[in-house]
Design a protein around this motif. Structure first.
Motif, PDB file in Angstrom:
ATOM      1  N   ASN A  16     -25.278  44.717  18.965  1.00  0.00           N
ATOM      2  CA  ASN A  16     -26.718  44.710  18.733  1.00  0.00           C
ATOM      3  C   ASN A  16     -27.413  44.668  20.090  1.00  0.00           C
ATOM      4  O   ASN A  16     -27.775  43.608  20.582  1.00  0.00           O
ATOM      5  CB  ASN A  16     -27.121  43.506  17.873  1.00  0.00           C
ATOM      6  CG  ASN A  16     -28.590  43.513  17.519  1.00  0.00           C
ATOM      7  OD1 ASN A  16     -29.234  44.560  17.527  1.00  0.00           O
ATOM      8  ND2 ASN A  16     -29.138  42.351  17.221  1.00  0.00           N
ATOM      9  N   GLN A  22     -33.386  49.856  16.212  1.00  0.00           N
ATOM     10  CA  GLN A  22     -32.686  49.999  14.943  1.00  0.00           C
ATOM     11  C   GLN A  22     -33.192  51.225  14.176  1.00  0.00           C
ATOM     12  O   GLN A  22     -34.390  51.423  14.021  1.00  0.00           O
ATOM     13  CB  GLN A  22     -32.885  48.742  14.087  1.00  0.00           C
ATOM     14  CG  GLN A  22     -32.194  47.501  14.645  1.00  0.00           C
ATOM     15  CD  GLN A  22     -30.691  47.670  14.748  1.00  0.00           C
ATOM     16  OE1 GLN A  22     -30.032  48.098  13.803  1.00  0.00           O
ATOM     17  NE2 GLN A  22     -30.150  47.338  15.912  1.00  0.00           N
ATOM     18  N   ASN A 112     -24.667  42.209  25.355  1.00  0.00           N
ATOM     19  CA  ASN A 112     -24.318  41.376  24.198  1.00  0.00           C
ATOM     20  C   ASN A 112     -23.515  40.135  24.564  1.00  0.00           C
ATOM     21  O   ASN A 112     -23.580  39.122  23.871  1.00  0.00           O
ATOM     22  CB  ASN A 112     -23.518  42.199  23.178  1.00  0.00           C
ATOM     23  CG  ASN A 112     -24.384  43.148  22.382  1.00  0.00           C
ATOM     24  OD1 ASN A 112     -24.830  42.820  21.292  1.00  0.00           O
ATOM     25  ND2 ASN A 112     -24.634  44.339  22.921  1.00  0.00           N
TER      26      ASN A 112
END
Length: 293
Positions: A16, A22, A112
């Motif tokens: 992510n 997104q 991340n």
């Protein structure tokens, strides 16, 4: 004939990243039949396919079958991955003659797992690259650091690990406006770029002048078959059609596609999304001259 076609075999990812917007599309992986149908259409139109728009291609449940189809149809593949699932497919990736280039998004891991030891992630990738260079000397590898301009980008640690592993010295100077790649060893390169913003129709209009390589040397196909003129149109805002429903060749000859293509050639942006995309400034001769003046 297009230089490359981006085929998003899945829009699902195992990371992510802060720099990835997104997708508004439903989470989906192409079925093997859907991919085969698309591959038969793109094979005569391009030199290579990139198994990526968004998502992590190695997460696809039929990845090896997809790779086999590409090899059967003699279509070259450029693979972009964060490398976390590399060990799962190491043997097949190294043996597949379909793969021409593998790009590792190193900045994705650091984004991340900033608190993890970078060596634990990077060393298996470097081992893989060394094996690949022995097995298939013609194979290209890119370590991507698309985070230039970020504070505390962590790249110094990457340089040190790579330098120690290959016993080399990496020049630290980077000019993302000029040469973006540094050859390190055999066909291994470090590829630099600045962090860019995904364009949005809700963004600020930057003007109607500019050009893009979309529809000129590449197009994209999203996981649901939506054909997009540019690899940055992750939500299919400029959908040209769906190649699971109509022939891709017809879609590329549509009125919308022709107007965009003509506009790019004349440095005119006809689509709202293009008018809000900062990336097109890299290709516009008019804008470059204006900025220099």
């Amino acid at each position: 004939m297009l230089k490359k076609i981006y085929v998003e075999i899945t829009n699902i990812c195992n990371l992510n990243c802060s720099f990835c917007v997104q997708s508004k599309h439903k989470k989906k992986s192409m079925s093997l039949n859907e991919f085969h149908h698309i591959l038969k259409q793109v094979a005569p139109l391009t030199e290579e396919i990139c198994l990526h728009v968004t998502g992590e291609p190695l997460i696809h449940p039929d990845f090896l079958e997809i790779l086999h189809l590409c090899q059967q149809m003699q279509v070259s593949v450029q693979l972009t991955t964060n490398g976390l699932l590399l060990s799962r497919f190491e043997k097949e990736l190294l043996e597949s003659t379909a793969i021409r280039q593998i790009n590792f998004s190193i900045q994705a891991y650091m984004d991340n797992y900033a608190d993890n030891k970078l060596e634990e992630y990077l060393l298996p990738i470097l081992d893989f690259i060394k094996k690949g260079s022995n097995v298939r000397p013609e194979l290209y590898f890119n370590l991507r650091l698309w985070n230039q301009g970020d504070k505390d980008d962590g790249n110094t640690e990457v340089f040190k690990i790579v330098e120690k592993y290959f016993n080399i010295i990496i020049k630290r100077e980077v000019d993302v406006g000029g040469i973006k790649s540094k050859r390190l060893w055999n066909r291994l390169y470090l590829h630099f770029d600045s962090r860019f913003e995904w364009p949005s129709v809700d963004g600020t209009c930057l003007g109607s002048e500019g050009r893009c390589k979309g529809l000129i040397d590449h197009i994209g196909i999203l996981a649901d078959g939506t054909v997009i003129p540019c690899c940055l149109d992750m939500n299919g805002v400029m959908s040209l059609g769906n190649c699971l429903e109509e022939p891709l060749e017809n879609i590329l000859k549509s009125n919308r596609a022709n107007l965009m293509r003509q506009g790019f050639n004349q440095e005119v942006l006809v689509e709202k999304l293009c008018q809000r995309c900062s990336y097109i400034r890299r290709f516009s001769n008019k804008l470059k001259k204006r900025l220099k003046g």
